[in-house]
Design a protein around this motif. Structure first.
Motif, mmCIF file in Angstrom:
data_model
loop_
_atom_site.group_PDB
_atom_site.id
_atom_site.type_symbol
_atom_site.label_atom_id
_atom_site.label_comp_id
_atom_site.label_asym_id
_atom_site.label_seq_id
_atom_site.Cartn_x
_atom_site.Cartn_y
_atom_site.Cartn_z
ATOM 1 N N LEU A 51 42.616 44.797 32.504
ATOM 2 C CA LEU A 51 43.549 43.988 31.715
ATOM 3 C C LEU A 51 44.670 43.433 32.576
ATOM 4 C CD1 LEU A 51 43.807 46.195 28.479
ATOM 5 C CD2 LEU A 51 42.500 44.087 28.799
ATOM 6 N N LEU A 52 45.259 44.275 33.413
ATOM 7 C CA LEU A 52 46.379 43.810 34.230
ATOM 8 C C LEU A 52 45.938 42.787 35.268
ATOM 9 C CD1 LEU A 52 48.229 47.217 34.792
ATOM 10 C CD2 LEU A 52 48.875 45.377 33.227
ATOM 11 N N ASP A 53 44.792 43.014 35.875
ATOM 12 C CA ASP A 53 44.330 42.098 36.920
ATOM 13 C C ASP A 53 43.992 40.721 36.350
ATOM 14 O OD1 ASP A 53 43.567 41.351 39.542
ATOM 15 O OD2 ASP A 53 41.467 41.771 39.082
ATOM 16 N N ASN A 54 43.557 40.677 35.100
ATOM 17 C CA ASN A 54 43.155 39.396 34.498
ATOM 18 C C ASN A 54 44.269 38.735 33.696
ATOM 19 O OD1 ASN A 54 40.030 38.854 34.836
ATOM 20 N ND2 ASN A 54 40.252 41.055 34.539
ATOM 21 N N THR A 55 45.429 39.382 33.551
ATOM 22 C CA THR A 55 46.531 38.793 32.786
ATOM 23 C C THR A 55 47.764 38.507 33.646
ATOM 24 O OG1 THR A 55 47.240 41.029 32.134
ATOM 25 C CG2 THR A 55 45.804 39.824 30.615
ATOM 26 N N ILE A 56 48.070 39.339 34.625
ATOM 27 C CA ILE A 56 49.223 39.095 35.492
ATOM 28 C C ILE A 56 48.889 37.945 36.433
ATOM 29 C CG2 ILE A 56 50.724 40.078 37.262
ATOM 30 C CD1 ILE A 56 50.324 42.783 36.025
ATOM 31 N N PRO A 57 49.749 36.922 36.533
ATOM 32 C CA PRO A 57 49.455 35.774 37.406
ATOM 33 C C PRO A 57 49.266 36.194 38.854
ATOM 34 C CG PRO A 57 51.293 35.292 35.937
ATOM 35 C CD PRO A 57 51.010 36.759 35.787
ATOM 36 N N GLY A 58 48.286 35.601 39.489
ATOM 37 C CA GLY A 58 48.000 35.867 40.895
ATOM 38 C C GLY A 58 46.904 34.950 41.379
ATOM 39 N N SER A 59 46.963 34.559 42.624
ATOM 40 C CA SER A 59 45.951 33.658 43.172
ATOM 41 C C SER A 59 44.652 34.412 43.400
ATOM 42 C CB SER A 59 46.442 33.058 44.489
ATOM 43 O OG SER A 59 46.578 34.067 45.476
ATOM 44 N N PRO A 60 43.512 33.704 43.374
ATOM 45 C CA PRO A 60 42.224 34.371 43.643
ATOM 46 C C PRO A 60 42.196 35.070 44.993
ATOM 47 C CG PRO A 60 41.868 32.209 42.692
ATOM 48 C CD PRO A 60 43.331 32.305 42.980
ATOM 49 N N GLU A 61 42.846 34.453 45.988
ATOM 50 C CA GLU A 61 42.867 35.094 47.310
ATOM 51 C C GLU A 61 43.697 36.363 47.279
ATOM 52 O OE1 GLU A 61 43.992 33.956 51.949
ATOM 53 O OE2 GLU A 61 44.408 32.556 50.308
ATOM 54 N N GLU A 62 44.826 36.337 46.566
ATOM 55 C CA GLU A 62 45.681 37.513 46.454
ATOM 56 C C GLU A 62 44.969 38.642 45.740
ATOM 57 O OE1 GLU A 62 50.140 38.607 44.680
ATOM 58 O OE2 GLU A 62 49.102 36.772 44.088
ATOM 59 N N ARG A 63 44.195 38.328 44.722
ATOM 60 C CA ARG A 63 43.470 39.325 43.938
ATOM 61 C C ARG A 63 42.210 39.824 44.631
ATOM 62 N NH1 ARG A 63 42.370 36.476 38.389
ATOM 63 N NH2 ARG A 63 41.386 38.501 37.970
ATOM 64 N N GLY A 64 41.839 39.178 45.725
ATOM 65 C CA GLY A 64 40.629 39.576 46.438
ATOM 66 C C GLY A 64 39.364 38.982 45.873
ATOM 67 N N LEU A 65 39.498 38.042 44.931
ATOM 68 C CA LEU A 65 38.316 37.488 44.273
ATOM 69 C C LEU A 65 37.555 36.543 45.193
ATOM 70 C CD1 LEU A 65 39.641 36.808 40.653
ATOM 71 C CD2 LEU A 65 38.305 38.740 41.498
ATOM 72 N N LEU A 66 38.261 35.875 46.126
ATOM 73 C CA LEU A 66 37.559 34.970 47.035
ATOM 74 C C LEU A 66 36.587 35.751 47.910
ATOM 75 C CD1 LEU A 66 40.355 32.462 48.171
ATOM 76 C CD2 LEU A 66 38.499 32.103 46.531
ATOM 77 N N ALA A 67 37.092 36.824 48.547
ATOM 78 C CA ALA A 67 36.209 37.647 49.383
ATOM 79 C C ALA A 67 35.160 38.348 48.536
ATOM 80 C CB ALA A 67 37.040 38.669 50.168
ATOM 81 N N TRP A 68 35.558 38.798 47.339
ATOM 82 C CA TRP A 68 34.640 39.498 46.446
ATOM 83 C C TRP A 68 33.498 38.591 45.990
ATOM 84 C CZ3 TRP A 68 34.415 44.539 45.759
ATOM 85 C CH2 TRP A 68 33.753 45.070 44.670
ATOM 86 N N ASN A 69 33.850 37.364 45.555
ATOM 87 C CA ASN A 69 32.827 36.417 45.109
ATOM 88 C C ASN A 69 31.950 35.950 46.257
ATOM 89 O OD1 ASN A 69 33.735 36.544 42.463
ATOM 90 N ND2 ASN A 69 35.168 34.840 42.723
ATOM 91 N N GLN A 70 32.533 35.845 47.440
ATOM 92 C CA GLN A 70 31.740 35.454 48.595
ATOM 93 C C GLN A 70 30.663 36.495 48.889
ATOM 94 O OE1 GLN A 70 34.039 34.869 52.139
ATOM 95 N NE2 GLN A 70 32.311 34.177 53.359
ATOM 96 N N ILE A 71 31.005 37.764 48.717
ATOM 97 C CA ILE A 71 30.029 38.826 48.917
ATOM 98 C C ILE A 71 28.921 38.729 47.885
ATOM 99 C CG2 ILE A 71 29.697 41.326 48.805
ATOM 100 C CD1 ILE A 71 32.446 41.661 49.997
ATOM 101 N N HIS A 72 29.287 38.450 46.634
ATOM 102 C CA HIS A 72 28.280 38.334 45.571
ATOM 103 C C HIS A 72 27.370 37.144 45.809
ATOM 104 C CE1 HIS A 72 29.453 41.508 42.790
ATOM 105 N NE2 HIS A 72 30.699 41.262 43.160
#
Length: 616
Positions: free
Chosen positions: A524-545
């Protein structure tokens, strides 16, 4: 011959098999044999696609069985008191054999048809809470006469009906609730949710699998801290300090009758060696009466004869079968309670898949593999309910930790472990013998394993910017509340009364499951608190997927066996199935392109050893 032992007479053979044992990196992220490596697989003795010799598979399979033994035995023993079986050790051994047998079936299903990672299936503690809550209802409380050993006749039909009607109620609740897990898995709902689940959700979920277990692990180890310390010392010594020590082993081949070889014994068998040595130490102390014989005295649980009654009464052979306790019954209270355990089990399993893939040197699991894994776990719970184990099945976090210690991530080792579980379920006397491992030995092993699992969860934060105050808050708050909220609920269950017993059970189970509370807060916190995809680690995470979906290795690891989905059953309609492997794409303009490999051949038709390989 694919082996962990290497000869001294054949340099090529030695170099080729040393790469499997030590897997040293050449500085460019690749193994010596030319296969692409990864940080997680660069020091594996055997990666997920490697096949160790059959005798190593057997010994490593036994080691995985021993690692899961504490949890497998603990679940039926915890349920025994609420099933009115306090004074019936023979029936307790039947429940232990049943859960062994079902766990073996579910493990083989998961490895061959499920997520296809080297992950063991076994009884889940997520079902224990709702099961005990259901059995604590006034209608299912044990009669007073079953609590007295002098009044219980374990062979009487009246007593048999008392405990069998309770386990039949558990069977029905587990079978109905497992249908929800099957639907969630094979419908792709889990795969859909994965696009919203990042490192800040996975990290607290995996870490809270292990951190709350310090209480039970500490209690087991505290039954004799000396024996537990010896076990911990031996595991650390073998897995960390002696892992690169070579042990000479005699090898006998078909052409050569005798020559020496080298084998990394301590790297491959640290847990098994430590358990055997500690067990033998307890046996010597028991024989010499160095340990107290008073059951109330400190150190009594370290004796090897404390569970001798189970060993003497268990039969040599017994085949568990579906409906062995009668036809299951169903009630809404049991179904809603077990359903809460199913939810927490699914959240834990998704985290275990990622941890297992990382430790086994495999790419992160794609969505279709996760969907199949959750669906197969639901089928496993359905089978566990039908067989009457009194519990469901889930992925075992303890065995994920064993991968990090042994450095052996081969899928065939878990196949061997599944076969060992099947045999232990059939050979009741042998299964009961393994159940006599002293409590402090199991406690010492758990302290090491749970520490490894917690560290694996935290390692997912490498994809996240931990210099960000946002990410520090999300992870720290999720971990702390994941420990604090369940602790408060356990002590204040009466303050959550709603007047509806079924709803009370659901709320209590969810809020006392640490991994569910921490994972939900992180989500809940990760998807509601504002943050860039790079800050949240989603860029590296999605790249792995994305890389996992496209690489050849991911297709080899997670595709169905026997060419299903790639060579057979390749209808265009299968692409709409959420659990079906996707056709591999090689480029943006090559939809459904096949790969053709050409080799140079000699006159006999054999591929030349140094032939140039051409891929089209």
């Amino acid at each position: 011959m694919n082996s962990a032992v290497t000869t001294n007479e054949d340099p090529d053979f030695l170099q080729r098999h040393d790469s499997l044992l030590s897997s040293h990196d050449d500085g460019q992220g690749k193994k010596k044999d030319g296969q692409s490596g990864s940080p997680s697989s660069s020091h594996l003795a055997y990666s997920i696609l490697d096949v160790p010799p059959w005798y190593l598979c057997i010994f490593l399979g036994i080691q995985h069985f021993l690692t899961a033994l504490g949890g497998l035995v603990a679940v039926p023993l915890i349920l025994a008191d609420h099933l009115c079986l306090q004074h019936d050790p023979l029936t307790q051994s039947y429940l232990i054999s049943t859960i062994f047998f079902v766990s073996g079936i579910c493990t083989l299903l998961q490895v061959f048809l499920g997520v296809r990672l080297p992950i063991l299936q076994g009884g889940t503690f997520g079902f224990v809470g709702p099961s005990l809550a259901m059995l604590s209802l006034p209608a299912w409380k044990c009669p007073e006469w079953t609590l007295s050993a002098s009044q219980v006749n374990t062979s009487s039909p009246e007593f048999t009906e008392e405990w069998q009607k309770r386990i039949r109620e558990l069977q029905g609740a587990i079978m109905v609730a497992s249908c929800v897990q099957i639907l969630v898995g094979f419908s792709g709902l889990i795969g859909f949710l994965m696009r919203f689940i990042g490192p800040l959700t996975i990290a607290p979920t995996i870490s809270l699998v292990a951190l709350p277990l310090f209480h039970s692990a500490g209690n087991n180890a505290g039954s004799h801290w000396g024996i537990a310390a010896v076990t911990i010392f031996l595991i650390v010594l073998f897995s960390q300090f002696l892992k690169n020590v070579v042990v000479p082993v005699p090898i006998y081949g078909r052409e050569r009758t005798g020559f020496t070889s080298k084998f990394y014994l301590f790297q491959v068998f640290p847990v098994l060696l430590a358990l055997c040595i500690s067990w033998f130490l307890c046996f010597v102390l028991t024989v010499t009466n160095a340990l107290p014989a008073d059951p109330t005295a400190y150190g009594y649980q370290a004796r090897t004869d404390t569970k001798a009654n189970v060993l003497s009464q268990a039969p040599w052979f017994r085949f568990p079968y579906p409906g062995q306790w009668g036809f299951p019954t169903v009630s809404p209270a049991g179904v809603f309670g077990i359903m809460a355990g199913v939810i927490s089990s699914m959240v834990e399993s998704v985290g275990d898949y990622y941890a297992c893939a990382r430790l086994a040197g495999a790419p992160p699991p794609p969505k279709h593999a996760i969907n199949r894994g959750i669906g197969i776990e639901g089928i496993g719970c359905l089978l566990a309910g039908a067989w009457g184990s009194g519990n469901g099945t889930t992925s075992y976090s303890e065995n994920v930790g064993a991968l990090g210690i042994t450095k052996v991530g081969s899928r065939m080792v878990i196949v061997a472990a599944g076969c060992v579980l099947l045999l232990m379920g059939v050979f009741g006397k042998i299964g009961a013998a393994f159940a006599t491992i002293p409590t402090p030995v199991i406690g010492g092993m758990f302290l090491v394993m749970f520490g490894v699992i917690a560290a694996v969860g935290i390692s997912n934060l490498q994809y996240v910017d931990m210099n960000s105050s946002r990410n520090i808050f999300v992870f720290g708050f999720s971990i702390f509340c994941g420990l604090a909220i369940p602790n408060w609920v356990n002590k204040n269950t009466e303050k959550l009364e709603t007047g509806i017993p079924q709803l009370n059970q659901v709320i209590q189970v969810l809020l006392t499951t640490d991994m569910f509370v921490g994972g939900l807060l992180g989500f809940l916190l990760d998807n509601t608190i504002p943050g860039s995809p790079e800050e949240r680690g989603l860029l590296a995470w999605n790249q792995i997927h994305e890389q996992s979906e496209e690489t050849t290795k991911a297709s080899e690891v997670y595709s169905l066996p026997c060419g299903i989905g790639t060579k057979f059953c390749t209808s265009s309609y299968t692409q709409y199935l959420p659990f079906w492997p996707k056709v591999e794409h090689r480029g943006t303009g090559e939809v459904g392109a096949c790969q053709l490999t050409l080799y140079s051949h000699d006159s006999s038709g054999e591929c030349l050893k140094d032939a140039t390989e051409t891929r089209m």
